[in-house]
Scaffold this motif. Structure first.
Motif, PDB file in Angstrom:
ATOM      1  N   ASP A 291       0.850  -1.196   0.000  1.00 18.52           N
ATOM      2  CA  ASP A 291       0.000   0.000   0.000  1.00 18.52           C
ATOM      3  C   ASP A 291       0.884   1.244   0.000  1.00 18.52           C
ATOM      4  N   ASP A 292       0.346   2.342  -0.557  1.00 17.33           N
ATOM      5  CA  ASP A 292       1.145   3.564  -0.617  1.00 17.33           C
ATOM      6  C   ASP A 292       1.314   4.152   0.791  1.00 17.33           C
TER       7      ASP A 292
ATOM      8  N   GLU B 235       1.022   7.096   2.042  1.00 16.48           N
ATOM      9  CA  GLU B 235      -0.017   8.016   2.521  1.00 16.48           C
ATOM     10  C   GLU B 235      -1.209   7.240   3.096  1.00 16.48           C
ATOM     11  N   THR B 236      -1.616   6.187   2.410  1.00 18.66           N
ATOM     12  CA  THR B 236      -2.717   5.347   2.885  1.00 18.66           C
ATOM     13  C   THR B 236      -2.335   4.679   4.198  1.00 18.66           C
TER      14      THR B 236
ATOM     15  N   SER C 144      10.639   2.477  -0.548  1.00 22.17           N
ATOM     16  CA  SER C 144       9.601   3.416  -0.993  1.00 22.17           C
ATOM     17  C   SER C 144       9.519   4.663  -0.109  1.00 22.17           C
TER      18      SER C 144
END
Length: 183
Positions: free
Chosen positions: A39-40, A42-43, A68
């Protein structure tokens, strides 16, 4: 109803059950722990802020490894501590390991290893506590009795030798405390 019709009906029913076409809200997704390592950030940060320990753990790991996100041990420590406070024993271990190895908070880290060993039967925490008390580190005096007790408890859970990097970290701390420098 023929065999082909039954198979077709079953396939349609099966596909309808697994794919309702209704997307889950972020809150529902976080509540069901469908947090994924991919998942990114921010999420994950949103989920972590909402109190999802798994999301905090994933962010801690990403900051620790520099995946990341830029490698940042301070941020990793912060996210592992938050996940630990939310009840994740694995994150408590990761938090204690960073506190011990990188943040020179060895007394606090040792207390966490002891608690994890005693309350969760986390074998590696028992091994860390045993190794720390075997040698004595910083303000933690060597204590053969505690070392043997944690070692025995760790073996009861399951045997796995402590990592070489942990031994090296402890040896370096002992040498520093004794005023010995490596070449």
């Amino acid at each position: 109803m023929g065999t082909k019709s039954r198979i077709l009906a079953f396939t349609i029913l099966f596909l309808a059950c697994i794919n309702t076409g209704i997307p889950k809200s972020k809150t529902a997704q976080a509540a069901s722990s469908e947090i994924h390592y991919f998942d990114d950030p921010e999420t994950l940060s949103t989920y972590c802020t909402e109190g999802n320990a798994r999301a905090c753990t994933v962010l801690g790991a990403r900051y620790q490894q520099g995946r990341s996100l830029p490698k940042n041990l301070s941020s990793a420590t912060e996210y592992y501590e938050k996940a630990c406070n939310l009840g994740s024993p694995k994150s408590c271990f990761d938090f204690a390991e960073l506190q011990f190895k990188h943040n020179n908070q060895r007394v606090e880290a040792t207390a966490i290893f002891e608690k994890l060993c005693n309350q969760t039967d986390m074998m590696m925490a028992c091994q860390y506590a045993s190794s720390i008390y075997e040698r004595g580190v910083d303000d933690i005096p060597a204590n053969a009795e505690k070392s043997k007790a944690y070692w025995a408890h760790g073996k009861e859970v399951r045997y796995l030798p402590i990592s070489l990097s942990m031994d090296e970290t402890i040896d370096q701390s002992v040498q520093t405390a004794q005023g010995v420098t490596s070449k």
